[in-house]
Design a protein around this motif. Structure first.
Motif, mmCIF file in Angstrom:
data_model
loop_
_atom_site.group_PDB
_atom_site.id
_atom_site.type_symbol
_atom_site.label_atom_id
_atom_site.label_comp_id
_atom_site.label_asym_id
_atom_site.label_seq_id
_atom_site.Cartn_x
_atom_site.Cartn_y
_atom_site.Cartn_z
ATOM 1 N N GLU A 333 0.810 -1.225 0.000
ATOM 2 C CA GLU A 333 0.000 0.000 0.000
ATOM 3 C C GLU A 333 0.837 1.265 0.000
ATOM 4 O O GLU A 333 0.370 2.311 -0.464
ATOM 5 C CB GLU A 333 -0.927 0.009 1.228
ATOM 6 N N LEU A 334 2.064 1.194 0.509
ATOM 7 C CA LEU A 334 2.901 2.383 0.612
ATOM 8 C C LEU A 334 4.348 1.974 0.358
ATOM 9 O O LEU A 334 4.856 1.051 1.005
ATOM 10 C CB LEU A 334 2.768 3.003 2.004
ATOM 11 N N THR A 335 5.010 2.643 -0.591
ATOM 12 C CA THR A 335 6.377 2.252 -0.942
ATOM 13 C C THR A 335 7.236 3.486 -1.184
ATOM 14 O O THR A 335 6.742 4.569 -1.469
ATOM 15 C CB THR A 335 6.400 1.385 -2.228
ATOM 16 N N HIS A 438 -5.574 3.718 -2.627
ATOM 17 C CA HIS A 438 -6.773 4.334 -3.197
ATOM 18 C C HIS A 438 -7.076 3.719 -4.560
ATOM 19 O O HIS A 438 -6.289 2.924 -5.089
ATOM 20 C CB HIS A 438 -6.577 5.848 -3.328
ATOM 21 N N GLU A 439 -8.201 4.080 -5.125
ATOM 22 C CA GLU A 439 -8.557 3.545 -6.437
ATOM 23 C C GLU A 439 -7.524 3.933 -7.478
ATOM 24 O O GLU A 439 -7.214 3.161 -8.386
ATOM 25 C CB GLU A 439 -9.948 4.042 -6.844
ATOM 26 N N GLU A 440 -7.009 5.161 -7.373
ATOM 27 C CA GLU A 440 -5.961 5.607 -8.272
ATOM 28 C C GLU A 440 -4.646 5.717 -7.511
ATOM 29 O O GLU A 440 -4.610 6.147 -6.359
ATOM 30 C CB GLU A 440 -6.319 6.965 -8.889
ATOM 31 N N ILE A 441 -3.571 5.321 -8.160
ATOM 32 C CA ILE A 441 -2.246 5.381 -7.542
ATOM 33 C C ILE A 441 -1.828 6.844 -7.396
ATOM 34 O O ILE A 441 -1.960 7.642 -8.328
ATOM 35 C CB ILE A 441 -1.221 4.609 -8.393
ATOM 36 N N ILE A 442 -1.320 7.202 -6.232
ATOM 37 C CA ILE A 442 -0.830 8.559 -5.982
ATOM 38 C C ILE A 442 0.680 8.497 -5.809
ATOM 39 O O ILE A 442 1.190 7.700 -5.016
ATOM 40 C CB ILE A 442 -1.472 9.163 -4.717
#
Length: 823
Positions: A333-335, A438-442
Motif C-alpha cells: 500500500e505504501l512504498t 486508493h482507487e488511483e495510484i498517488i
C-alpha cells in the motif's frame, strides 16, 4: 550520567569461526526461537488420517524443475528460497513451477551478504518485509552455472542487485506471513512431521517441505550407498545413519518427504523392523525404526537425494525443521521509489520513519529494514562494474508496515533517512512515495533534482500523507500534546505521558552535539618497549570506567584496526524472530579508519592501560596502488577517563584512510570531507561537549525547562524507550511569551504580505482586525489559536498604500500595532 555494564562474550573466537566457516557455508546462532507451527488436535489422536508409505514432494509440480548447485555460501538460499519458498508459494497457489514463480537463490544472499554466508532466516526475514522477485524479475544468469566454470559470471551471481522499481514492486506481493518450526526429537514429533510432509494438516491437500541446519554430510556419516530406482534412477543414494557434530551447524538442506525402506538392514539381523530394540538401550522407540527413510536434497546440484535413518533428525540443529508460510492476501500500500548513486553500497543504510507531529524534523518512530542496511559489501551499488552505470540503482522499498505503528488514521509526516557511513559522497537522484491504497495510484514527488549525500552523514527527506491505520502493533507512543506556553522568567514542568509498549519506560533528552572536534599536528608517539599482540579483537577492562556518549562503560572491545566498541548486550550472533519485534540495537563506537575489521586476518596491536588513560598502537596492513604495505605504525589512540578520544596518524598511512569518526546513539561525529580540509594535521581530538542544561528530564518522565528572560520558541527532543527496546521520539515545544499579544510584525513597511507572531497563553478564540487610518475595518476574522506563539500572515496586496492598524483581541484583552503598506 547513566551507567552501562557491558557483558563480555568470546567475540574474537566467534569471529574467527565465522570467518573460516563462511568460506564455504553459513553459521547460524546458538540462541534461537522460531514458533512451532500450530497442529490441529486431530493429528494427535487415532482419528488422524492414514499415512501413505511414501511421500515424494520433490516430484510434485510445485518443486523447481531442477536442483541447483549452490554458488559460494548460498546453501541457505538454495534450500530456503529456491527449493522451499518456491515450493510453498506454488503449493499455496496450486501452480506448476516455472520461471515466473521460481525464486532465485541469490537475491537475498546478494542483498544481505557482508563477506560471509547468509542464513535462511535472514533471507526469510527479508521476504517477510519486502517479498521476493521471481526468476523473471531478477534478470539473473543461468542457475546451473558453476563457480568452477570459467564461463560463469561470478559478479552477476554473487553481487548483482536487481534494477528497476517495477521489478521490486512485483516482488512485494510475494511476502510470507511468518516462518515456523516443527520439533524432531520424539516419536510424536516425527509422526507429526510425516503428516506435515503428507498434507500439511489440510485434508485433500499436498504436503509441505522444510529446511534444516546441520553440518555437511561426510563419508563417515554414511551407512552405505544403494540403488533405489523408483526414487532416483541410474545413481545410488547415500544412506546416512548419523551426523558428525562440529562446534555449530554450517550447512542448510531441504527435507522433501519420506520413503519406505525395504532393503537396508541397520543392525544386520536380517529383519527391517520398527518393533525391535536394535540399539540395545532397553526400549523400543524412534531410534529403532528401520522402516522409514527421510528424503533430503543437498544444495550440490544434480545429485541423488540423501536417505536419512529415521532417528537422524534429532541431530539436526535446534532439533527442528523450518518452513515459511506464504501470505497470499498481501498487497503493498505504501512504498519508496528511489534512484540512488554511490560507489560503495555497504556504506549506505536506508530507514523509514513516521511522525504525527508535522513540524518535527525527526521521525517519532523509525523502523529498521532488512534491506539496504549497510549490506552488500563495499562495491558499486549495482554490484557489477561492467554495467554502463554501475553506481546507479533504481529500486523500491515496501514501507506498508509503517501503518502498523500508528494507532489512528490521520495526516502523518513520512520520512526517508539515508545514512552514509563511508568516505565517499553519494547522490539521491530521485525519490517519491507511492500510495496504492486508493482507487488511483498517488505518487508524491519529493526529490526530482539530484541531492548530494555527503560522507558520514544522516539525511532526512519527508512529505505529509494521510494514512489509514492497519493492524496497530501496540508500539510505544507518546501523547500528542507537545506544545506549551509559559510567561517570561518562569520555569515549567511537562509530564511526558507514554502509552502502549511495555513498562517500565526509560526517558532521555536527545543531545545532538555531544562532541567537539579539533584538528592539530603532533609528533607521533614512540612505541619503544611496547608489546604487540597479533590478534583480531580483544576486550579491555581497566579499573576505571570509560566515559562515552554521556554513559559510563566498564569494558570496551578493541579491534586491530584501532576501532573501539562500547558494546551494549551483544546480540550480534542471536537470531531474532520476527524482525518487526526485534529491539533497535544501538552501536556505540570510535573508528580511526573506515575499516570495521582488518581485511585479511589478525594484525599487531599494542594496548597500554594507566590510572588515567588507555593507549592503543595499531599497525595496519593496507594496499595502495597495487603495492602492499605491511605492519607500519599507522595510528596511536589515547582515550582518557573523562572521555577525550585523540588519534595521531603516522606519516606512512595514505590520507585516503584517515577517517576518524564517532557513532553514538543519536549522532555521528567526523572530520569534514577530506577534500575540504588542509593537509597540515595528523591528529584528531574528540572532546565531550556538556549537554545544554536548559532542559532536564527525570526517571518518571517529567521534563523541566529552566526559566528564561527572552520570549521565543524553545524545543527539545525526548526519546522514550520501553522494556522491550521499542523507541519513540517526541519534539517538545515551549513558547515563552510576555504580556504582549503581538510579537514580531514584519516586514514593516510591507508590499504584498505581512507576518505577525501572536502570543497566546492558552488555547482560545482570537479576533484579528485590520483598520485603515480612517477607522474603516478592512479585514476581520475569528479563529481558534493554540497556546504558544503562532505565526499569522495577511495578504496586504489588496490594501491601498497607507497606514493601517492591526488589532488582536483574546480573553478580554487586546493590543493594537501600526504598520505601513507601500506600492
Amino acid at each position: 550520567m547513566k551507567y552501562k555494564t557491558t557483558k563480555i562474550f568470546l567475540f574474537s573466537t566467534l569471529l574467527l569461526i565465522l570467518f573460516y566457516n563462511s568460506l564455504f557455508s553459513q553459521v547460524v546462532a546458538d540462541t534461537f526461537y522460531v514458533p512451532n507451527y500450530p497442529i490441529p488436535e486431530i493429528y494427535y489422536t487415532d482419528e488422524a488420517p492414514e499415512l501413505p508409505d511414501n511421500v515424494w514432494n520433490h516430484k510434485l509440480k510445485y518443486f523447481p524443475d531442477s536442483i541447483v548447485e549452490q554458488l559460494g555460501s548460498t546453501c541457505g538460499q538454495t534450500s530456503g528460497i529456491f527449493n522451499c519458498l518456491t515450493y510453498m508459494f506454488n503449493r499455496a497457489y496450486d501452480r506448476e513451477a516455472d520461471s515466473s514463480n521460481i525464486f532465485p537463490p541469490n537475491y537475498t544472499y546478494n542483498q544481505i551478504n557482508q563477506y560471509h554466508g547468509v542464513s535462511t532466516f535472514d533471507s526469510w526475514n527479508l521476504v517477510k518485509s519486502q517479498g521476493h522477485p521471481s526468476q523473471l524479475e531478477y534478470e539473473t544468469i543461468n542457475f546451473y552455472a558453476s563457480m568452477l566454470n570459467p564461463d560463469a559470471n561470478a559478479d552477476h551471481f554473487r553481487n548483482f542487485w536487481m534494477q528497476g522499481y517495477n521489478n521490486y514492486y512485483k516482488s512485494f506481493f510475494n511476502r510470507i506471513t511468518n516462518y515456523h518450526s516443527l520439533d524432531v526429537k520424539t516419536d510424536e514429533d516425527l509422526k507429526i512431521l510425516q503428516y506435515f510432509l503428507f498434507n500439511m494438516f489440510e485434508s485433500n491437500k499436498d504436503g509441505g517441505i522444510a529446511i534444516f541446519y546441520t553440518n555437511p554430510f561426510s563419508i563417515s556419516d554414511r551407512f552405505c550407498t544403494t540403488m533405489f530406482p523408483e526414487l532416483y534412477p541410474n545413481y545410488p543414494c547415500a544412506v546416512i545413519d548419523t551426523i558428525y557434530e562440529y562446534y555449530r551447524p554450517t550447512h542448510s538442506m531441504t527435507l522433501t518427504g519420506y520413503f519406505h525402506n525395504d532393503s537396508v538392514d541397520f543392525n544386520g539381523d536380517g529383519i527391517i523392523s520398527d518393533t525391535i530394540d536394535i540399539n540395545g538401550d532397553g526400549k523400543v522407540d524412534f531410534h529403532d525404526n528401520e522402516k522409514i527413510f527421510w528424503i533430503v536434497y543437498d544444495s550440490k546440484g544434480q545429485r541423488p537425494p540423501y536417505l536419512l535413518k529415521y532417528d537422524v533428525l534429532e541431530l539436526f540443529w535446534n532439533q527442528q525443521v523450518f518452513f515459511p508460510i506464504p501470505d497470499t492476501t498481501y498487497s503493498p500500500e505504501l512504498t519508496f521509489k528511489i534512484k540512488f548513486k554511490h560507489p560503495e553500497r555497504g556504506d549506505i543504510k536506508i530507514t523509514a520513519g513516521i511522525s504525527s507531529d508535522l513540524e518535527s524534523e525527526k521521525p517519532e518512530i523509525e523502523i529498521d529494514l532488512p534491506v539496504f542496511n549497510f549490506q552488500g559489501r563495499d562495491i558499486c551499488f549495482t554490484g557489477v562494474d561492467s554495467l554502463s552505470e554501475p553506481d546507479i540503482l533504481e529500486f523500491g522499498i515496501d514501507i506498508t508496515d509503517l501503518k502498523n505503528y500508528i494507532p489512528e488514521s490521520d495526516v502523518y509526516k513520512v520520512f526517508l533517512l539515508i545514512e552514509n557511513e563511508g568516505t565517499s559522497s553519494g547522490e539521491l537522484q530521485k525519490f517519491s512515495i507511492m500510495d496504492y491504497s486508493h482507487e488511483e495510484i498517488i505518487e508524491y514527488d519529493i526529490i526530482n533534482t539530484p541531492v548530494i549525500i555527503h560522507s558520514a552523514s544522516n539525511n532526512y527527506f519527508s512529505d505529509e500523507i494521510y494514512l489509514e491505520s492497519k493492524s496497530f502493533n501496540n508500539h510505544i507512543q507518546i501523547e500528542k500534546l507537545n506544545r506549551f506556553a509559559i510567561p517570561v522568567a518562569q520555569s515549567v514542568e511537562v509530564p511526558i505521558i507514554a502509552n502502549f509498549g511495555s513498562t517500565p519506560y526509560e526517558y532521555t533528552i536527545i543531545n545532538d552535539n555531544e562532541y567537539i572536534i579539533e584538528l592539530s599536528n603532533k609528533p607521533f608517539p614512540s612505541d619503544e618497549n611496547y608489546h604487540y599482540d597479533t590478534l583480531f579483537t580483544t576486550f579491555v577492562t581497566p579499573d576505571w570506567n570509560f566515559s562515552f556518549s554521556e554513559m559510563l562503560w566498564n569494558s570496551i572491545k578493541v579491534t586491530s584496526t584501532g576501532a573501539i566498541y562500547f558494546d551494549t548486550d551483544n546480540l550480534s550472533f542471536v537470531e531474532l524472530y520476527p524482525y518487526q519485534t526485534a529491539p533497535k540495537i544501538s552501536q556505540f563506537y570510535f573508528k580511526p579508519f573506515e575499516l570495521d575489521y582488518p581485511r585479511g586476518g589478525q594484525l599487531p596491536l599494542s594496548i597500554n592501560i594507566t590510572n588515567d588513560y588507555l593507549e592503543i598502537f595499531t599497525k595496519i596492513r593496507y594496499t595502495m596502488a597495487y603495492q602492499t604495505y605491511l605492519f607500519k605504525n599507522e595510528s596511536y589512540t589515547k582515550i582518557t577517563k573523562d572521555g577525550v578520544i585523540e588519534t595521531t596518524y603516522g606519516d606512512t598511512i595514505s590520507r585516503y584512510y584517515i577517517f576518524p569518526h564517532i557513532k553514538t546513539e543519536y549522532n555521528k561525529y567526523l572530520i569534514p570531507n577530506i577534500a575540504e580540509i588542509p593537509d597540515t594535521f595528523n591528529t584528531v581530538t574528540f572532546t565531550t561537549n556538556p549537554a545544554d542544561s536548559l532542559f532536564t528530564i527525570d526517571e518518571n518522565g517529567v521534563l523541566t525547562m529552566q526559566a528564561v528572560s527572552e520570549p521565543g520558541k524553545y524545543e527539545t527532543y525526548v526519546l522514550v524507550r520501553d522494556a522491550d527496546g521499542q523507541e519513540f521520539t517526541k519534539r517538545i515545544e515551549v513558547n515563552v511569551i510576555n504580556e504582549n499579544i503581538i510579537g514580531k510584525l514584519y516586514p514593516n513597511p510591507t508590499k504584498d504580505i505581512l507576518f505577525c507572531d501572536i502570543y497566546n497563553p492558552t488555547e482560545q478564540n482570537t479576533t484579528i482586525e485590520i483598520f485603515a487610518i480612517t477607522g474603516q475595518c478592512v479585514y476581520k476574522e475569528t479563529t481558534l489559536l493554540a497556546a504558544g506563539i503562532t505565526e499569522h500572515n495577511f495578504n496586504t496586496a489588496q490594501f491601498g498604500q497607507g497606514v493601517y492598524l492591526l488589532k488582536i483581541s483574546m480573553g478580554g484583552n487586546s493590543q493594537t500595532q501600526r504598520f505601513v503598506v507601500t506600492k
